[in-house]
Structures are given as C-alpha cells and as structure tokens.
Design an enzyme around this catalytic site. Structure first.
Site, PDB file in Angstrom:
ATOM      1  CG  ASN A  11      -1.718   1.231   1.405  1.00 29.74           C
ATOM      2  OD1 ASN A  11      -1.762   2.074   0.501  1.00 29.74           O
ATOM      3  ND2 ASN A  11      -2.367   1.364   2.559  1.00 29.74           N
ATOM      4  CD1 TRP A  12       3.338   0.983  -2.967  1.00 32.60           C
ATOM      5  CD2 TRP A  12       3.466   2.255  -4.817  1.00 32.60           C
ATOM      6  NE1 TRP A  12       4.014   0.265  -3.922  1.00 32.60           N
ATOM      7  CE2 TRP A  12       4.107   1.019  -5.074  1.00 32.60           C
ATOM      8  CE3 TRP A  12       3.424   3.210  -5.832  1.00 32.60           C
ATOM      9  CZ2 TRP A  12       4.699   0.730  -6.296  1.00 32.60           C
ATOM     10  CZ3 TRP A  12       4.015   2.914  -7.055  1.00 32.60           C
ATOM     11  CH2 TRP A  12       4.651   1.692  -7.286  1.00 32.60           C
ATOM     12  CE  LYS A  13      -0.117   3.164   4.858  1.00 36.23           C
ATOM     13  NZ  LYS A  13       0.044   3.229   6.288  1.00 36.23           N
ATOM     14  CG  HIS A  97      -5.716   1.866   5.287  1.00 38.44           C
ATOM     15  ND1 HIS A  97      -5.263   2.765   6.220  1.00 38.44           N
ATOM     16  CD2 HIS A  97      -4.720   0.959   5.117  1.00 38.44           C
ATOM     17  CE1 HIS A  97      -4.040   2.413   6.599  1.00 38.44           C
ATOM     18  NE2 HIS A  97      -3.684   1.328   5.940  1.00 38.44           N
ATOM     19  CD  GLU A  99      -2.798   5.344   6.890  1.00 40.49           C
ATOM     20  OE1 GLU A  99      -2.811   5.377   5.646  1.00 40.49           O
ATOM     21  OE2 GLU A  99      -1.867   4.826   7.546  1.00 40.49           O
ATOM     22  CD  GLU A 169      -3.351  -2.440   7.358  1.00 44.31           C
ATOM     23  OE1 GLU A 169      -2.250  -2.684   6.847  1.00 44.31           O
ATOM     24  OE2 GLU A 169      -3.976  -1.390   7.143  1.00 44.31           O
ATOM     25  N   GLY A 175       2.820   2.165  10.869  1.00 47.02           N
ATOM     26  CA  GLY A 175       3.791   3.248  10.729  1.00 47.02           C
ATOM     27  C   GLY A 175       4.507   3.595  12.020  1.00 47.02           C
ATOM     28  CB  SER A 215       5.564  -2.011  11.863  1.00 46.21           C
ATOM     29  OG  SER A 215       5.152  -0.694  12.184  1.00 46.21           O
ATOM     30  N   GLY A 236       2.980  -1.117   4.277  1.00 42.87           N
ATOM     31  CA  GLY A 236       3.015   0.309   3.965  1.00 42.87           C
ATOM     32  C   GLY A 236       4.434   0.745   3.661  1.00 42.87           C
ATOM     33  N   GLY A 237       5.104   1.314   4.664  1.00 41.13           N
ATOM     34  CA  GLY A 237       6.427   1.919   4.493  1.00 41.13           C
ATOM     35  C   GLY A 237       7.421   1.057   3.723  1.00 41.13           C
TER      36      GLY A 237
HETATM   37  P1  13P Z   1       3.241   0.337   7.709  1.00 42.65           P
HETATM   38  O1  13P Z   1       3.721  -0.937   7.066  1.00 42.65           O
HETATM   39  O2  13P Z   1       3.963   1.557   7.223  1.00 42.65           O
HETATM   40  O3  13P Z   1       3.156   0.224   9.196  1.00 42.65           O
HETATM   41  O4  13P Z   1       1.714   0.543   7.184  1.00 42.65           O
HETATM   42  C1  13P Z   1       0.823  -0.493   7.297  1.00 42.65           C
HETATM   43  C2  13P Z   1      -0.391  -0.159   6.521  1.00 42.65           C
HETATM   44  O5  13P Z   1      -1.140   0.726   6.887  1.00 42.65           O
HETATM   45  C3  13P Z   1      -0.648  -0.900   5.277  1.00 42.65           C
HETATM   46  O6  13P Z   1      -1.916  -0.645   4.791  1.00 42.65           O
END
Ligand code: 13P
Length: 260
Positions: A11-13, A97, A99, A169, A175, A215, A236-237
């Site tokens: 997920n590149w956000k 998600h 977020e 999640e 993050g 993470s 994510g990251g």
């Molecule tokens: P991180 O891997 O950066 O913690 O993010 C997880 C995430 O929200 C994937 O959708």
C-alpha cells in the site's frame, strides 16, 4: 488442509509521483517477476495507476486501488469508481483502511457499500479492520474487530465473502515500528476466521485470505507467515522501496516452500 496461497500487498499510500513510481515498479518487476508461490500486489496512488499498469504488463504482479467510491459513474467530484479501477488494470482494491476511517470519516456502513461496488465491478476487495491502541488497552480488540467485520460484510452472500481478502491492521502498529507479536496477530486472525466460519460456514472461512498489516518488514514477515491463520501482509512503508518489498516477498516464498 493446506494453507491459502499468500498475498503480499504494498500500500503506497500518498507517495510516489510518476517518475518515482516508474522507477520503483521497474525495479520490483525485475526482482519478483519469477515468483509463483506467493501473489504480489501493489496499490499505488490513483494518479500513477496507468504508469504502473503499463510497466507491470507481463510480470504477474497484480495492481490494486487504495479506495473507491460506490457509484459506477456520475457527478462525484474527486471520486474514482470500480469500473475505472478495472479499466486501468486493477484486480484488487483496498477498502476501509484505518487512515480512511480516521481522517475521511469512513464507517462500517460506507465500507459495506464499497465492498458491494467492488464485487459488482469485478474487483477483489481487501477489507481493512483493526483496533486502536486505546481499544486494545480496554480489552475491546475482539469486539471492535467483530463489529467491523459484521457491519462491513452485512448482507453479503457466502459466494462473495469467500473472494475477499481481510487485512487485520492494528492501528497502533501502523507506521509506528511496533509490530504485533506473532501470537498477538495469530490470536486475532484465528478469531476473525472463527467468526467467518460461524457466519458463513467453514469452507468460506478456509478460503478467505487474512493478511496482517502494521510495520511489516523483511525481518518479521518470516515469523508472521508461518502462523496458521496469517495468509500474507499489507505493507506500507517497506513497500516504498523495491528491495525491502522484494525481500518481504522472498522471505514469504522461503517460508512457504520450506513447509511444502
Ligand atoms: P506500515 O507498514 O507503514 O506500518 O503501514 C501499514 C499499513 O497501513 C498498510 O496498509
């Protein structure tokens, strides 16, 4: 029975412009195109879906959207529909998600409408659920997850539910560098699968892929993926760098083939 085929999804956000996305996708393609034991998916921002789709052609890496709106088309400024995602080459779409729930007011009811629209549009929804730190501390993890699951999937038929991916999640692990322990994650995944079994029957529960997110890194995926009910990861990251994302995919492949 054998575990489900794992899915590692990036997920590149809200990261990567066209040239950056092109570079990341090109490198990723060269690193993981040969992988067959694990499904790989990337979900870039809408603005670069076309660029990424073009580069991914012939690679076997799947494309996903990060969100959608439930109408197919219309006067909805700023929104993107399931048919639009499908037309640009998406197979998957991330829905609900944390977020989106936290910053954009998404609710279990809107998640439900989006899941239906995705299914009608021929996309595979990856539905995100998970508790906040405060909810975990109050001992509400299972009740929060159950409510998100039941309200999010309300009224769906079993045939549709078995196509879904669910991403657990925990919000406190996103993050933050704080990963849930393998036991913490497995406990919630097992609970989710158990609920799916109660509501939709065992064959649906056994078919649904439940991904862990929060993470995830090359260093922790190997242990996570060996847990009975963890079928992959939503990253994510670490998905913003081709080498770290490919290392996660490779580690997952190693765990799967070790056990085979
Ligand atoms: P991180 O891997 O950066 O913690 O993010 C997880 C995430 O929200 C994937 O959708």
């Amino acid at each position: 029975m054998a575990k489900r085929k794992p899915l590692i999804a990036g997920n590149w956000k809200m990261y990567k412009t066209g040239p950056q996305a092109g570079e990341l996708t090109g490198r990723l393609k060269s690193l993981v195109s040969d992988v067959v034991d694990v499904d790989v998916m990337v979900a870039p921002p809408f603005t670069v879906l076309g660029v990424v789709a073009e580069i991914l052609k012939g690679s076997g890496i799947y494309l996903g959207g990060q969100n959608l709106f439930w109408e197919a088309e219309g006067a909805y400024t700023g929104e993107i529909s399931a048919p639009m995602l499908k037309a640009v080459g998406c197979t998957y779409v991330i829905i609900g998600h944390s977020e989106r729930r936290q910053y954009f007011g998404e609710t279990n009811a809107s998640v439900n409408r989006k899941i239906r629209a995705a299914l009608v549009g021929g996309l595979i929804p990856v539905v995100c659920i998970g508790e906040s730190e405060a909810e975990r501390e109050l001992g509400q993890t299972f009740s929060v997850v159950q409510e998100q699951l039941e309200e999010g999937l309300e009224g769906l038929i079993s045939d549709d539910v078995q196509k879904l991916g669910i991403a657990y999640e925990p919000v406190w692990a996103i993050g933050t560098g704080k990963t849930a322990t393998t036991d913490q994650a497995q406990e919630v995944h097992e609970f989710i699968r158990g609920r799916m079994g109660t509501v939709y029957g065992n064959s649906v529960a056994n078919a649904v892929r439940i991904l862990y997110g929060g993470s995830v890194k090359p260093e922790n995926i190997g242990d996570l993926i060996t847990m009975a009910d963890i079928d992959g990861a939503l990253v994510g990251g670490a998905s913003l760098n081709a080498d770290s994302f490919a290392a996660i995919v490779r580690s997952c492949v190693d765990s799967v083939t070790d056990k085979a």
